[in-house]
Enzyme design. Structure first.
Site, PDB file in Angstrom:
ATOM      1  CE  LYS A 108      38.684  41.713  33.504  1.00 28.29           C
ATOM      2  NZ  LYS A 108      38.491  42.026  34.937  1.00 28.29           N
TER       3      LYS A 108
ATOM      4  CG  ASP B 144      35.076  41.330  34.671  1.00 29.54           C
ATOM      5  OD1 ASP B 144      35.583  41.933  35.625  1.00 29.54           O
ATOM      6  OD2 ASP B 144      34.498  41.935  33.736  1.00 29.54           O
TER       7      ASP B 144
HETATM    8  P1  NDP Z   1      28.158  40.535  36.964  1.00 33.20           P
HETATM    9  O1  NDP Z   1      28.040  40.015  35.581  1.00 33.20           O
HETATM   10  O2  NDP Z   1      27.946  39.611  38.090  1.00 33.20           O
HETATM   11  O3  NDP Z   1      27.141  41.756  37.151  1.00 33.20           O
HETATM   12  C1  NDP Z   1      27.230  42.873  36.338  1.00 33.20           C
HETATM   13  C2  NDP Z   1      26.089  43.809  36.673  1.00 33.20           C
HETATM   14  O4  NDP Z   1      26.298  45.042  36.012  1.00 33.20           O
HETATM   15  C3  NDP Z   1      24.743  43.304  36.201  1.00 33.20           C
HETATM   16  O5  NDP Z   1      23.721  43.759  37.041  1.00 33.20           O
HETATM   17  C4  NDP Z   1      24.646  43.930  34.809  1.00 33.20           C
HETATM   18  O6  NDP Z   1      23.315  44.094  34.347  1.00 33.20           O
HETATM   19  C5  NDP Z   1      25.276  45.270  35.046  1.00 33.20           C
HETATM   20  N1  NDP Z   1      25.847  45.738  33.794  1.00 33.20           N
HETATM   21  C6  NDP Z   1      26.737  45.098  33.002  1.00 33.20           C
HETATM   22  N2  NDP Z   1      27.001  45.800  31.884  1.00 33.20           N
HETATM   23  C7  NDP Z   1      26.245  46.917  32.001  1.00 33.20           C
HETATM   24  C8  NDP Z   1      26.082  48.039  31.171  1.00 33.20           C
HETATM   25  N3  NDP Z   1      26.749  48.143  30.009  1.00 33.20           N
HETATM   26  N4  NDP Z   1      25.245  49.010  31.596  1.00 33.20           N
HETATM   27  C9  NDP Z   1      24.563  48.892  32.776  1.00 33.20           C
HETATM   28  N5  NDP Z   1      24.672  47.832  33.587  1.00 33.20           N
HETATM   29  C10 NDP Z   1      25.508  46.876  33.205  1.00 33.20           C
HETATM   30  O7  NDP Z   1      29.594  41.237  37.046  1.00 33.20           O
HETATM   31  P2  NDP Z   1      30.443  41.610  38.336  1.00 33.20           P
HETATM   32  O8  NDP Z   1      29.534  42.013  39.436  1.00 33.20           O
HETATM   33  O9  NDP Z   1      31.426  40.539  38.550  1.00 33.20           O
HETATM   34  O10 NDP Z   1      31.264  42.871  37.817  1.00 33.20           O
HETATM   35  C11 NDP Z   1      30.780  44.208  37.959  1.00 33.20           C
HETATM   36  C12 NDP Z   1      31.934  45.183  37.820  1.00 33.20           C
HETATM   37  O11 NDP Z   1      32.914  44.911  38.839  1.00 33.20           O
HETATM   38  C13 NDP Z   1      32.712  45.135  36.511  1.00 33.20           C
HETATM   39  O12 NDP Z   1      33.194  46.423  36.200  1.00 33.20           O
HETATM   40  C14 NDP Z   1      33.883  44.231  36.835  1.00 33.20           C
HETATM   41  O13 NDP Z   1      34.982  44.440  35.970  1.00 33.20           O
HETATM   42  C15 NDP Z   1      34.186  44.700  38.249  1.00 33.20           C
HETATM   43  N6  NDP Z   1      34.955  43.789  39.080  1.00 33.20           N
HETATM   44  C16 NDP Z   1      34.515  42.523  39.343  1.00 33.20           C
HETATM   45  C17 NDP Z   1      35.227  41.695  40.166  1.00 33.20           C
HETATM   46  C18 NDP Z   1      34.732  40.348  40.564  1.00 33.20           C
HETATM   47  O14 NDP Z   1      35.340  39.744  41.467  1.00 33.20           O
HETATM   48  N7  NDP Z   1      33.661  39.838  40.006  1.00 33.20           N
HETATM   49  C19 NDP Z   1      36.534  42.112  40.715  1.00 33.20           C
HETATM   50  C20 NDP Z   1      36.865  43.488  40.462  1.00 33.20           C
HETATM   51  C21 NDP Z   1      36.109  44.261  39.651  1.00 33.20           C
HETATM   52  P3  NDP Z   1      22.769  43.201  33.136  1.00 33.20           P
HETATM   53  O15 NDP Z   1      22.330  41.923  33.763  1.00 33.20           O
HETATM   54  O16 NDP Z   1      21.657  43.990  32.560  1.00 33.20           O
HETATM   55  O17 NDP Z   1      23.891  43.010  32.156  1.00 33.20           O
END
Ligand code: NDP
Length: 449
Positions: A128, A168
């Protein structure tokens, strides 16, 4: 030594050796608690210190990422890559750009990734990376310059057979493309060193959808164990990014009504359901306009915006946390159960606190840890690596079929290793044991390395 003593001693050592890394300690404790009974009964695992080696990253790269803002200011961020474990394949795992990024968060993610990748049955080790860079409010050119500077250092540590990063939080198709472009320029070769690439330059069809879709496939498999499905269910989803968007799309396609989405400022509640047409607007709002989820209620006044709150106060049958780590606490878990929630499917990594997990498991509701239910993303990245190696691209149907069968297989493994005496499936235990066994076996075979 019994399993409990092993866990206490092991965790004391991990905490002493890795101070100030609470997220890393949390992730390690969860796995060690699951696998300790196996370890104390197996002198080979104990004497070869397999778990002690697994928690020590094979390599950590930390570097300076200097770049220049549009106004000419010199900016400096921290860059990281955790190369956690390569026992079963090249390091594989995403890159996160978020101001909260630090060593503890990336080590927990790389650690989780090792077991998740093992569960997919594909040959991928765990890794990561990321930066404390905040992409919010940055111009297109600032994002590009940052990605280029990040790769100017990282490129020497990665490669198609060494370490294959992906996206991510804060890193989507746009950022992967900029990083891949700079990597290709510096390495002077076109290889599958990144996954999540654009379709025109080696990306797999369905990779953007894979994590959210995969989580719903896993949820369907869990529900099927109780003769149920997504059809007719009300679903609360957190996040509004890549995982949340496609989880919402698939849940809707499976006949559920998705009523919430969120970001770090608050959540929206649409009692009529965020249907396919409304989701199209969300895709545009988040991926093109890069706006905030509260704007949804301007477009759809039947919905409500709850500033500074998380969706878990809403009545739902299924909860899918898809935003970030530790976003669902014990009190929220109790509220969910009181409101009739019977199934929690994690799309994010470690979104549920340990106390909240205990609430779900004590209530015997369906609960899956992210390392099992969000593995569809990295599994499809694995499929992208294969397509790049054989220089062929599979159809949507082929990739979707493979994704479905991988998720079904992970579910089966969880049931195999996680079913308790009373028949309750402890998916945490199942995923940890199944993921651990393959990595441990490979490490034992490869000697003390
Ligand atoms: P994105 O950046 O596309 O979206 C993240 C979302 O989560 C946004 O809506 C963001 O809001 C919100 N968010 C981020 N940080 C926080 C926080 N501290 N508190 C509240 N809301 C928060 O990321 P992904 O959708 O790719 O990833 C989401 C999760 O899924 C993560 O845990 C990631 O590790 C996991 N994941 C992702 C994969 C992938 O293929 N993308 C694969 C496996 C797991 P804001 O805009 O306000 O920051």
């Amino acid at each position: 030594m019994n399993a409990q003593e092993y866990v206490s001693q092991f965790m004391a050592d991990v905490i002493a050796k890795n101070p100030n890394e609470p997220e890393f300690h949390q992730a390690v404790r969860e796995v060690v608690e699951s696998v300790a009974p196996l370890i104390v009964e197996n002198p080979q695992l104990l004497n070869l210190k397999v778990m002690e080696r697994i928690v020590e990253p094979e390599r950590v790269v930390m570097f300076r990422v200097p770049w220049v803002s549009d106004s000419g200011e010199v900016m400096i961020n921290k860059g990281y890559r955790i190369q956690m474990n390569s026992a079963i394949g090249p390091y594989k795992g995403g890159v996160r750009f978020h101001p909260s990024v630090n060593l503890s968060i990336l080590k927990f993610l790389a650690f989780e990734q090792t077991f998740k990748n093992s569960l997919t049955t594909l040959p991928m080790g765990g890794g990561k990376g990321g930066s404390d860079f905040n992409p919010k409010g940055k111009s297109e050119m600032e994002i590009m310059r940052f990605c280029q500077s990040f790769i100017t250092e990282l490129y020497r540590h990665i490669g198609p057979d060494t370490d294959v990063p992906a996206g991510d939080i804060g890193v989507g198709g746009r950022e992967v493309a900029y990083m891949f472009g700079q990597y290709k320029r510096l390495a002077n070769e076109f290889t599958g060193t990144f996954t999540g690439k654009g379709r025109s330059f080696g990306g797999s069809i369905m990779r953007p959808e894979a994590t959210g879709y995969g989580a719903c496939y896993f949820g369907q498999a869990m529900l099927a164990t109780r003769g149920e499905s997504y059809k007719g269910k009300t679903v609360a989803i957190s996040g509004a990014g890549n995982v949340a968007q496609f989880a919402a799309q698939k849940a809707t396609a499976l006949g559920a009504k998705v009523v919430t989405l969120s970001d770090s400022n608050g959540f929206i509640y649409d009692p009529q359901g965020i249907n396919e047409e409304k989701l199209k607007y969300v895709f545009m709002l988040k991926n093109v306009q890069r706006g905030r989820i509260r704007e949804y209620v301007t477009k759809y006044p039947e919905a409500q915006y709850f500033d500074g709150q998380r969706p878990w106060i809403v009545k739902c049958d299924i909860a899918m946390p898809c935003a970030t780590q530790n976003e669902l606490n014990e009190e929220e878990a109790r509220t969910l159960i009181a409101n009739g929630c019977t199934c929690v499917v994690e799309g994010a990594n470690m979104p549920t606190t340990p106390a909240a997990i205990a609430v779900f498991q004590n209530a015997k509701i369906l609960y899956s840890p992210g390392k099992a239910s969000n593995a569809g993303g990295v599994a499809t990245s694995g499929l992208e690596m294969t397509q790049n190696s054989i220089r062929l691209g599979w159809s949507k149907e082929e990739v979707d079929q493979k994704l479905q069968s991988i998720m079904a297989n992970i579910h089966e493994r969880c049931v195999e290793f996680g079913t308790e005496d009373d028949g309750y499936v402890n998916y945490v235990k199942g995923a940890n044991i199944a993921g651990f066994m393959k990595v441990a076996d490979a490490m034992v075979a490869q000697g003390i390395v």
